[in-house]
Design a protein around this motif. Structure first.
Motif: not given
Length: 126
Positions: A6-19
């Motif tokens: 999988m391509p690198e995920v931006s920190p903003a997207v990772e944060s949203l997924v966690r939320q």
């Protein structure tokens, strides 16, 4: 596609997924999503009756968070007493569809999970 590919995920997207996972993992959000998906537009009191065991305060908090995240729309009708309706947005329906897989998984593997739990309890007693 494997996780490693999988391509690198931006920190903003990772944060949203966690939320989103944290919110949807909350049982009340899952149950409200299910009720609104199944029944369509509902009044606050109807949602409360259909989501068994939820307090009025928790229902208010859950719906407020869902509205904040764009999962539901809240419509206030200017009558006395106030009439408030909640409807899933397209975003809410898409999230509901995504988590439908969890329900299907549970339906498919319910017996195996129950058997594993029973075996675990037996091992714990020994």
């Amino acid at each position: 596609m494997s996780y490693a590919a999988m391509p690198e995920v931006s920190p903003a997207v990772e944060s949203l997924v966690r939320q989103v996972i944290a919110q949807v993992a909350d049982k009340w959000t899952m149950l409200v999503l299910e009720v609104l998906e199944e029944h369509g537009t509902l009044r606050f009191s109807q949602v409360g009756r259909l989501v068994e065991g939820i307090s009025q305060k928790m229902l208010t908090n859950t719906l407020r968070e869902m509205e904040r995240d764009g999962l539901v729309t809240r419509t206030v009708h200017p009558v006395i007493p106030p009439h408030v309706d909640y409807t899933l947005t397209e975003l809410g329906r898409e999230l509901s569809a995504a988590f439908c897989g969890v329900w299907l998984w549970a339906e498919t593997y319910h017996g195996q999970v129950m058997a594993a739990r029973a075996a675990f309890r037996e091992r714990e007693r020994a």
